[in-house]
Design a protein around this motif. Sequence first.
Motif, PDB file in Angstrom:
ATOM      1  N   VAL A   1       0.843  -1.199   0.000  1.00  0.00           N
ATOM      2  CA  VAL A   1       0.000   0.000   0.000  1.00  0.00           C
ATOM      3  C   VAL A   1       0.878   1.249   0.000  1.00  0.00           C
ATOM      4  O   VAL A   1       0.596   2.224  -0.705  1.00  0.00           O
ATOM      5  N   VAL A   2       1.954   1.222   0.787  1.00  0.00           N
ATOM      6  CA  VAL A   2       2.893   2.355   0.809  1.00  0.00           C
ATOM      7  C   VAL A   2       3.473   2.589  -0.579  1.00  0.00           C
ATOM      8  O   VAL A   2       3.565   3.732  -1.057  1.00  0.00           O
ATOM      9  N   GLN A   3       3.851   1.523  -1.268  1.00  0.00           N
ATOM     10  CA  GLN A   3       4.431   1.650  -2.607  1.00  0.00           C
ATOM     11  C   GLN A   3       3.408   2.171  -3.615  1.00  0.00           C
ATOM     12  O   GLN A   3       3.758   2.906  -4.546  1.00  0.00           O
ATOM     13  N   CYS A   4       2.132   1.820  -3.429  1.00  0.00           N
ATOM     14  CA  CYS A   4       1.083   2.256  -4.355  1.00  0.00           C
ATOM     15  C   CYS A   4       0.873   3.772  -4.320  1.00  0.00           C
ATOM     16  O   CYS A   4       0.316   4.346  -5.277  1.00  0.00           O
ATOM     17  N   LYS A   5       1.303   4.433  -3.236  1.00  0.00           N
ATOM     18  CA  LYS A   5       1.158   5.889  -3.155  1.00  0.00           C
ATOM     19  C   LYS A   5       1.954   6.588  -4.252  1.00  0.00           C
ATOM     20  O   LYS A   5       1.689   7.745  -4.587  1.00  0.00           O
ATOM     21  N   LEU A   6       2.929   5.878  -4.830  1.00  0.00           N
ATOM     22  CA  LEU A   6       3.767   6.470  -5.876  1.00  0.00           C
ATOM     23  C   LEU A   6       3.142   6.368  -7.261  1.00  0.00           C
ATOM     24  O   LEU A   6       3.660   6.943  -8.219  1.00  0.00           O
ATOM     25  N   LEU A   7       2.025   5.646  -7.390  1.00  0.00           N
ATOM     26  CA  LEU A   7       1.454   5.411  -8.713  1.00  0.00           C
ATOM     27  C   LEU A   7       0.870   6.676  -9.321  1.00  0.00           C
ATOM     28  O   LEU A   7       1.063   6.942 -10.517  1.00  0.00           O
ATOM     29  N   SER A   8       0.144   7.460  -8.517  1.00  0.00           N
ATOM     30  CA  SER A   8      -0.444   8.705  -9.020  1.00  0.00           C
ATOM     31  C   SER A   8      -0.884   9.551  -7.843  1.00  0.00           C
ATOM     32  O   SER A   8      -1.036   9.054  -6.717  1.00  0.00           O
ATOM     33  N   GLN A   9      -1.121  10.834  -8.115  1.00  0.00           N
ATOM     34  CA  GLN A   9      -1.587  11.731  -7.064  1.00  0.00           C
ATOM     35  C   GLN A   9      -2.992  11.348  -6.591  1.00  0.00           C
ATOM     36  O   GLN A   9      -3.312  11.468  -5.414  1.00  0.00           O
ATOM     37  N   ASN A  10      -3.844  10.866  -7.505  1.00  0.00           N
ATOM     38  CA  ASN A  10      -5.199  10.471  -7.123  1.00  0.00           C
ATOM     39  C   ASN A  10      -5.174   9.278  -6.172  1.00  0.00           C
ATOM     40  O   ASN A  10      -5.908   9.239  -5.176  1.00  0.00           O
ATOM     41  N   ILE A  11      -4.341   8.292  -6.487  1.00  0.00           N
ATOM     42  CA  ILE A  11      -4.245   7.114  -5.632  1.00  0.00           C
ATOM     43  C   ILE A  11      -3.630   7.483  -4.287  1.00  0.00           C
ATOM     44  O   ILE A  11      -4.079   7.022  -3.236  1.00  0.00           O
ATOM     45  N   LYS A  12      -2.618   8.345  -4.311  1.00  0.00           N
ATOM     46  CA  LYS A  12      -2.013   8.794  -3.064  1.00  0.00           C
ATOM     47  C   LYS A  12      -3.045   9.513  -2.198  1.00  0.00           C
ATOM     48  O   LYS A  12      -3.120   9.299  -0.980  1.00  0.00           O
ATOM     49  N   GLY A  13      -3.872  10.368  -2.831  1.00  0.00           N
ATOM     50  CA  GLY A  13      -4.903  11.076  -2.079  1.00  0.00           C
ATOM     51  C   GLY A  13      -5.919  10.128  -1.480  1.00  0.00           C
ATOM     52  O   GLY A  13      -6.372  10.323  -0.343  1.00  0.00           O
ATOM     53  N   MET A  14      -6.291   9.074  -2.238  1.00  0.00           N
ATOM     54  CA  MET A  14      -7.249   8.101  -1.709  1.00  0.00           C
ATOM     55  C   MET A  14      -6.666   7.350  -0.519  1.00  0.00           C
ATOM     56  O   MET A  14      -7.337   7.150   0.497  1.00  0.00           O
TER      57      MET A  14
END
Length: 428
Positions: free
Chosen positions: A25-38
């Motif tokens: 989940v921590v690594q997924c924050k790097l995928l996009s700003q929208n995903i990081k915001g979610m």
Amino acid sequence: MANDDMEFKVDVLGEIFSRLPLKFVVQCKLLSQNIKGMICHSDFAQTLFQRHKGTSTQLIYTVYDGAARKRFDKISLNPITQSMSTLPDEIEILASCNGLILIDFEGVRRYCVFNPMTEEHQLIPYPKSSTNDLEKIGLVVDYPKSDQYKLVTVSSLVENSNLLYKFHLLSSEQPGLWREIQLRTNTVQSLPVGSRAVYWRDSLYCLRKDGSVLAFDTKREEAILIDRPEFLDHFDLTYGKILSGQSIWLGKAQGLLTLVCIFRMYIVIAIYGSASRRWRVSHNLGNFILGPEGTINGFPVWIDNKQVSFLVQRPLTLFYDLYEYNANINMYEHAAVLHGVKFPMYCFHPTLAGAHYTPSNNIEADDQAHIAANLDDIRRFIIEGIPFQEESSSGESSSSSSSEEEQQEAGGGDAAAGEGAAGEGEIL
């Protein structure tokens, strides 16, 4: 339709991400700003916290080995295993709360709030008051309700037969500002060495030697004294006092502030009512942690989502038997054999709570590099199970005999000799 499609995608992604291991989940924050915001949204934090609560839980603590070197140990649950590694002398683990660890870097006179999962850390200067009279320090983490934390130090000073408590409070919203709050009491009672401050429902609780409790409300920023429980005097006469060693422990079990009192004949468990500000005896059980000479051979273990567990030392050895409460049969069961444990232990389970990093301009670059290297070692040991040094090895491991992760707040059993199991619980 576009907005509906986006909300549907976020719902689906949130459901998928909440089921992933936290390190992914921590690594997924790097995928996009929208995903990081979610992922950073408070609603998702609540879902993530509840889904991972009780999994990957560890008990962490520090001990000194035979060569007077400091050692960092952990007991992983589900299944139960034990491992250890060396720890630099100037580092001390002070507290753990909702995924953050409080570490003392004495060499640079800084506290460090650290999230091993996200690798974020915040260095905080000591409060300006003298550390010589410091008795307790607590870490209050409001995650997942909010992404803030607070540090509270407790010191005391005797003045004209009264005891003046000084609380120094620091919030992650203002990491450079300590505030002082005072409480004057008309009794002089010290805080037991080795007991830890307990965070419960926005307040930090510290046990005093007579059984009274010092409570500091971190929202209102005020302190009160909770009177010594009335049942203690009655049980002292009925069940017999323990004349040596620590006999009262304060902790949190299954979401309740809990007091464990050891008498010669029985172990009494009480829970605190915040509305009534009174203790209520909930269970008693036969004393199965008392040694043959009348000394206490064990102590409670506070695992946040479980009923009180106990570690009991085997005579003339460094081995401890872990007993866990099984609500299905209303008994304590032998769960594991552990080696070289020490009180106090801190319950740790990983979360994405923020450490709110800001640069530390008053620390030399060499010191910052040293701190970063040590934090990386601690992170790898806690999260990945990698020892700090290659020559360090895992300790003994054994499987838990209890498969229950969700246990109800129910009675304890009367401990019986022989197998170490307990009989029927008595609810008073």
